[in-house]
Design an enzyme around this catalytic site. Structure first.
Site, mmCIF file in Angstrom:
data_model
loop_
_atom_site.group_PDB
_atom_site.id
_atom_site.type_symbol
_atom_site.label_atom_id
_atom_site.label_comp_id
_atom_site.label_asym_id
_atom_site.label_seq_id
_atom_site.Cartn_x
_atom_site.Cartn_y
_atom_site.Cartn_z
ATOM 1 N N HIS A 134 1.348 4.748 4.282
ATOM 2 C CA HIS A 134 0.423 5.371 3.333
ATOM 3 C C HIS A 134 0.763 6.845 3.114
ATOM 4 C CE1 HIS A 134 -2.938 2.213 4.305
ATOM 5 N NE2 HIS A 134 -1.845 1.682 3.804
ATOM 6 N N SER A 184 0.802 -1.223 0.000
ATOM 7 C CA SER A 184 0.000 0.000 0.000
ATOM 8 C C SER A 184 0.833 1.271 0.000
ATOM 9 C CB SER A 184 -0.968 -0.002 1.184
ATOM 10 O OG SER A 184 -0.284 -0.259 2.392
#
Length: 276
Positions: free
Chosen positions: A254, A201
């Protein structure tokens, strides 16, 4: 009015018209022996012709399908040719995109066979002085996923964005984005939560940031991310930061990945503008 081009297939013509509508350009179709595309505002001809050239290179690009969906033509009978699933995956992704997808899937299978712990000991971010020189660990944490939903979410975004970057800008550019974002997002996440984390991610958020800003600053590159999608990504990021899902989410990775992607896109578009 200016005739831009003619298509023998009206479905393809409609796809191009739908896409240009999302770019703020109104085109009309006239059906004769072929389907003619007409432009009312001739001052936009240069831009339309440039977009047409990109469209003809790859009319099956997901952006054109998304445009038809946005403009409500998905049920008009103007559908794209249907391809087998694996052929579609290969068509819209380059070799590095596919290689990393295969690596993630292989690691996921192994984790489910031998258990997460054994794989994490081998691939996780360096967890002590004895393994700090295991160079692969600074990147292989991105290959590990801990649920079907986790790997599906990441690989779909990776295929959609990474494939587009590789097709347009080459494997080298995608490899650089992947290496830098995996390294930096992993470093920050390690500072937040320790070494026991995993997932692609951080790289995915880097691609989101890169594709969005590259599209905003350099539309001619053919790389973009729709504003609705980047808004969704930011909302997901905020929700994860405030633990609204009740799940363990690598928020540090992230945020860092997104920042890396934005910075790289800014640098690339700055250089592109200097050349022009």
């Amino acid at each position: 009015m200016l005739m831009i081009t003619s298509f023998t297939n009206p479905r393809v013509a409609q796809a191009f018209v739908d896409y240009m509508a999302t770019q703020g350009v109104v085109l009309t179709l006239q059906q004769h022996t072929q389907t003619d595309v007409w432009l009312a505002d001739e001052s936009q001809a240069e831009r339309v012709n440039a977009e047409l050239a990109r469209f003809l290179e790859n009319p099956g690009d997901p952006r054109y399908l998304a445009a038809s969906w946005t403009n409500g033509h998905m049920d008009s009978g103007l559908h794209y040719q249907r391809f087998p699933f694996f052929a579609t995956v290969r068509e819209r992704a380059g070799p590095f995109t596919l290689l990393l997808m295969a690596a993630c899937i292989l690691v996921f299978i192994i984790m489910n066979v031998v258990g997460d712990q054994r794989v994490m000991i081998a691939l996780a971010w360096p967890y002590g002085p004895a393994v700090q020189y295991d160079v692969w660990r600074y990147f292989t944490h991105a290959l590990m996923h801990f649920s079907v939903l986790h790997i599906l979410f990441n690989l779909l975004w990776w295929w959609y964005l990474g494939g587009a970057v590789e097709k347009r800008l080459g494997s080298g550019k995608l490899i650089v984005i992947t290496i830098i974002s995996a390294l930096l997002s992993g470093y920050v996440q390690h500072k937040f939560s320790g070494p026991w984390f995993g997932g692609l991610s951080g790289v995915v958020y880097a691609l989101m940031g890169y594709a969005w800003l590259r599209g905003e600053r350099d539309p001619e590159s053919g790389i973009y991310m729709q504003r609705g999608l980047i808004t969704f990504a930011l909302l997901w990021l905020i929700a994860g930061w405030f633990d609204l899902f009740g799940m363990s989410i690598a928020n540090g990775a992230h945020v860092t990945g997104l920042a890396v992607g934005l910075a790289m896109a800014f640098a690339d578009t700055l250089n592109a503008r200097k050349r022009t």
